[in-house]
Design a protein around this motif. Structure first.
Motif: not given
Length: 413
Positions: A37-39, A103-106, A168-171, A182-188
């Motif tokens: 998230t922070l990156s 956020l992307p869903a709302l 991992i997030c890049g992949q 990005y939702q998955i990345v924010f979930g991580i």
């Protein structure tokens, strides 16, 4: 001078071992949050059409809250059990990382950016107490003779977990369609935040360093006022020059923070995979410098290493300005990691070295004020600089400013 540290009992050794393990895992999971998230939050903001001003305000909002809340938070923490306040502050701050997943869903893209700024502002309120409290909790949970070793291991764990998480997030970002990726990345990131908070729950302040600790609450038995904490007398000597130079550094440091993501996404059109590899290179080089930094500081001192690191920071915007694709961006990331290995590893020790024991609160309060003022001025000034010129010219101006700041600190700091 020879330092003699008191021996600790077997029970205290067990507590020390438990605290150390939980502090290591706290940093491991915080590295997961950092590498996800922070990156990538500012990169996501650029991809949904955020302006450089909006990206800058992600940091600017935090600085505004810190300037307003830091001193009252210090008074509040002085009257409370630090471990409980740290845990509650972590919950109140980090729950917002879970909100970001939705956020992307709302919301539409334009509404998402406003929501991110509102969330950033709200989470910065408990975040200020968390930042202050974590420093105090670390000091109270680890004896003085063990702090250097524990801090070094924590920094190593943070670097490694951040590198792995970033790659991992890049992949994930390349393999999954936008915006679900990005939702998955924010979930991580939210998972990292939750687990880090859980481990903070088990850190106990069993080694309060009362002989060296400063009581923020009182001076000669009375409550401190802002005038007592912000001691203007400390600015009359060399420390005033140091603070002025650091203010200039933090301004030119944060001038680029709002511009870099916009330039990477909109000007040189880097993919998320390329950005993640660049971030990975940055943290690898930062880690390699960090593990060798003790020898450099012992030989050359904190001031020279800090000045050198800031000069090297000027190379990042230079190569970014020259970049038309991944190769020079990777070179910029490599130099950025080397530079931040020096700067991040020496900056706080440089401040502590200048602040005498028994009077540090007044000195550190000024640095906290200067640091957040620099973030705010730089975060607002960067977009203005980009609008007055263009992003390419702005990068060269930022490079020049960073180089001047490094030379000034090296010579006169």
């Amino acid at each position: 001078m020879k330092f003699v540290f008191p021996r600790i009992s077997r029970l205290e050794r067990d507590i020390l071992a438990t605290n150390s393990i939980h502090l290591y895992f706290d940093m491991l999971w915080f590295g997961v949050l950092t590498g996800s998230t922070l990156s990538f939050l500012s990169i996501y903001a650029a991809r949904i059409g955020a302006t450089s001003f909006q990206v800058g305000m992600i940091n600017g909002a935090q600085a505004i809250v810190n300037l307003i809340v830091a001193l009252p938070a210090g008074h509040f923490l002085a009257r409370k059990a630090v471990d409980r306040i740290v845990f509650l502050s972590a919950i109140l701050q980090r729950v917002f990382y879970g909100v970001m997943i939705l956020l992307p869903a709302l919301f539409a893209s334009s509404q998402q950016m406003v929501s991110i700024l509102v969330i950033t502002f709200l989470m910065s309120i408990p975040g200020t107490s968390l930042a202050i409290g974590q420093n105090a909790l670390f000091g109270d949970s680890i004896p003085p003779e063990n702090r250097g070793r524990v801090a070094g291991i924590r920094n190593a764990v943070l670097s490694i977990s951040t590198i792995v998480s970033t790659l991992i997030c890049g992949q994930v970002l390349m393999a999954v369609d936008f915006p679900i990726n990005y939702q998955i990345v924010f979930g991580i990131g939210f998972l990292g935040a939750v687990m880090s908070t859980l481990h903070l729950k088990f850190v106990k302040p069993a080694f309060s360093d009362r002989s060296a600790a400063e009581q923020v609450l009182s001076v000669n038995g009375r409550r401190k006022t802002i005038k007592d904490l912000l001691r203007f007398d400390v600015l009359r000597g060399k420390y005033g020059l140091k603070i002025g130079l650091l203010l200039f550094f933090h301004i030119v440091q944060y001038l680029g923070i709002a511009i870099f993501p916009i330039y990477q996404v909109n000007e040189i059109h880097l993919s998320d995979s390329v950005i993640s590899i660049g971030n990975g290179l940055f943290y690898v080089l930062m880690f390699l410098v960090s593990i060798r930094l003790e020898g450099f500081t012992r030989r050359y001192g904190y001031k020279r290493n800090l000045g050198l690191g800031i000069c090297l920071l000027s190379i990042y915007p230079v190569f970014l300005a020259l970049s038309t694709g991944p190769v020079l961006y990777y070179v910029a990331s490599i130099f950025g990691g080397i530079a931040w290995g020096f700067v991040g590893g020496t900056l706080y020790n440089y401040i502590l070295e200048a602040a005498p024991v028994g009077g540090r609160a007044g000195y550190l309060a000024w640095y906290n004020l200067v640091f957040n003022a620099g973030i705010l001025l730089g975060s607002l000034g960067g977009p203005s600089l980009g609008n007055l010129t263009n992003l390419h010219i702005a990068l060269w101006i930022i490079a020049g400013g960073r180089f001047v700041a490094g030379v000034a600190l090296f010579l006169w700091g």
